[in-house]
Write a protein that holds these residues in place. Structure first.
Motif, mmCIF file in Angstrom:
data_model
loop_
_atom_site.group_PDB
_atom_site.id
_atom_site.type_symbol
_atom_site.label_atom_id
_atom_site.label_comp_id
_atom_site.label_asym_id
_atom_site.label_seq_id
_atom_site.Cartn_x
_atom_site.Cartn_y
_atom_site.Cartn_z
ATOM 1 N N GLN A 1 0.788 -1.234 0.000
ATOM 2 C CA GLN A 1 0.000 0.000 0.000
ATOM 3 C C GLN A 1 0.820 1.285 0.000
ATOM 4 N N LEU B 1 11.834 8.373 9.768
ATOM 5 C CA LEU B 1 11.025 9.326 10.530
ATOM 6 C C LEU B 1 11.116 9.041 12.028
ATOM 7 N N LEU C 1 -6.985 2.517 3.613
ATOM 8 C CA LEU C 1 -6.876 1.380 4.540
ATOM 9 C C LEU C 1 -7.939 1.441 5.635
ATOM 10 N N GLN D 1 2.762 3.148 -3.489
ATOM 11 C CA GLN D 1 1.963 3.437 -4.690
ATOM 12 C C GLN D 1 2.182 4.843 -5.216
ATOM 13 N N MET E 1 -1.847 9.063 5.731
ATOM 14 C CA MET E 1 -1.361 8.192 4.662
ATOM 15 C C MET E 1 -2.233 6.959 4.516
ATOM 16 N N CYS E 2 -2.749 6.479 5.627
ATOM 17 C CA CYS E 2 -3.645 5.322 5.563
ATOM 18 C C CYS E 2 -4.958 5.711 4.904
HETATM 19 C C1 HEC Z 1 -0.094 3.659 4.229
HETATM 20 C C2 HEC Z 1 1.091 3.614 3.415
HETATM 21 C C3 HEC Z 1 1.874 4.927 3.306
HETATM 22 C C4 HEC Z 1 2.847 5.381 4.144
HETATM 23 C C5 HEC Z 1 3.438 4.656 5.340
HETATM 24 C C6 HEC Z 1 3.231 6.674 3.675
HETATM 25 N N1 HEC Z 1 2.500 7.010 2.563
HETATM 26 FE FE1 HEC Z 1 2.500 8.829 1.633
HETATM 27 N N2 HEC Z 1 2.482 10.647 0.703
HETATM 28 C C7 HEC Z 1 1.689 10.990 -0.377
HETATM 29 C C8 HEC Z 1 1.943 12.369 -0.711
HETATM 30 C C9 HEC Z 1 1.264 13.129 -1.854
HETATM 31 C C10 HEC Z 1 2.916 12.854 0.201
HETATM 32 C C11 HEC Z 1 3.553 14.250 0.295
HETATM 33 C C12 HEC Z 1 2.576 15.294 0.763
HETATM 34 C C13 HEC Z 1 2.104 15.094 2.154
HETATM 35 O O1 HEC Z 1 2.935 15.046 3.096
HETATM 36 O O2 HEC Z 1 0.871 14.968 2.351
HETATM 37 C C14 HEC Z 1 3.237 11.744 1.077
HETATM 38 C C15 HEC Z 1 4.139 11.808 2.119
HETATM 39 C C16 HEC Z 1 4.432 10.764 2.983
HETATM 40 C C17 HEC Z 1 5.316 10.846 4.108
HETATM 41 C C18 HEC Z 1 6.049 12.091 4.578
HETATM 42 C C19 HEC Z 1 7.471 12.069 4.135
HETATM 43 C C20 HEC Z 1 8.303 13.018 4.938
HETATM 44 O O3 HEC Z 1 9.518 12.927 4.787
HETATM 45 O O4 HEC Z 1 7.746 13.797 5.727
HETATM 46 C C21 HEC Z 1 5.346 9.632 4.704
HETATM 47 C C22 HEC Z 1 6.136 9.205 5.920
HETATM 48 C C23 HEC Z 1 4.457 8.772 3.950
HETATM 49 N N3 HEC Z 1 3.926 9.476 2.906
HETATM 50 C C24 HEC Z 1 4.211 7.461 4.274
HETATM 51 C C25 HEC Z 1 0.818 10.159 -1.025
HETATM 52 C C26 HEC Z 1 0.511 8.847 -0.687
HETATM 53 C C27 HEC Z 1 -0.446 7.999 -1.390
HETATM 54 C C28 HEC Z 1 -1.245 8.392 -2.618
HETATM 55 C C29 HEC Z 1 -2.661 8.138 -2.651
HETATM 56 C C30 HEC Z 1 -0.454 6.783 -0.736
HETATM 57 C C31 HEC Z 1 -1.250 5.533 -1.072
HETATM 58 C C32 HEC Z 1 0.487 6.904 0.356
HETATM 59 N N4 HEC Z 1 1.058 8.146 0.358
HETATM 60 C C33 HEC Z 1 0.744 5.874 1.255
HETATM 61 C C34 HEC Z 1 1.642 5.967 2.307
#
Ligand code: HEC
Length: 88
Positions: free
Chosen positions: A25, A38, A56, A28, A50-51
């Motif tokens: 998940q 982190l 999720l 993607q 993010m979930c």
């Molecule tokens: C549950 C699994 C999952 C995890 C764990 C996860 N992401 Fe993200 N994620 C993003 C985006 C866009 C950003 C950057 C903008 C923000 O912080 O919202 C980000 C940023 C992050 C960051 C911040 C990075 C930083 O250095 O601060 C983390 C940690 C992260 N994601 C973890 C789109 C997604 C999408 C798209 C639908 C999915 C699926 C996704 N992310 C699933 C996940």
């Protein structure tokens, strides 16, 4: 996983399920963010959003957070042994 389970107190089967959720998940939309990149507080902050991004369930979110924090505690433990062997 055995070591992670021992250090974190999370059962191996939950860690494996959390790892599965993480792999399927969380890569993607961006590269997988490594548990060690982190801080614990930041993971707790970021995870719900993010979930939600990944669509999720609360149950999967709980598994995932357990996995990430357990992986992190093992990694932190390797860097610096904390009193009691726990890094959380
Ligand atoms: C549950 C699994 C999952 C995890 C764990 C996860 N992401 Fe993200 N994620 C993003 C985006 C866009 C950003 C950057 C903008 C923000 O912080 O919202 C980000 C940023 C992050 C960051 C911040 C990075 C930083 O250095 O601060 C983390 C940690 C992260 N994601 C973890 C789109 C997604 C999408 C798209 C639908 C999915 C699926 C996704 N992310 C699933 C996940």
């Amino acid at each position: 996983m055995e070591e992670m389970s021992k250090i974190s107190g999370v059962p191996v089967d939950r860690l494996q399920r959390g790892h599965g959720v993480y792999l399927t998940q969380c890569g993607q939309c961006h590269e997988l963010v490594k548990p060690e990149s982190l801080k614990v507080a930041d993971w707790r902050l970021v995870m719900p959003g993010m979930c939600w991004n990944a669509g999720l369930t609360r149950a999967d979110e709980a598994l995932l957070l357990e996995y990430v924090l357990a992986a992190k505690s093992v990694d932190d433990g390797k860097k610096k042994a904390l009193p009691g062997g726990r890094a959380l």
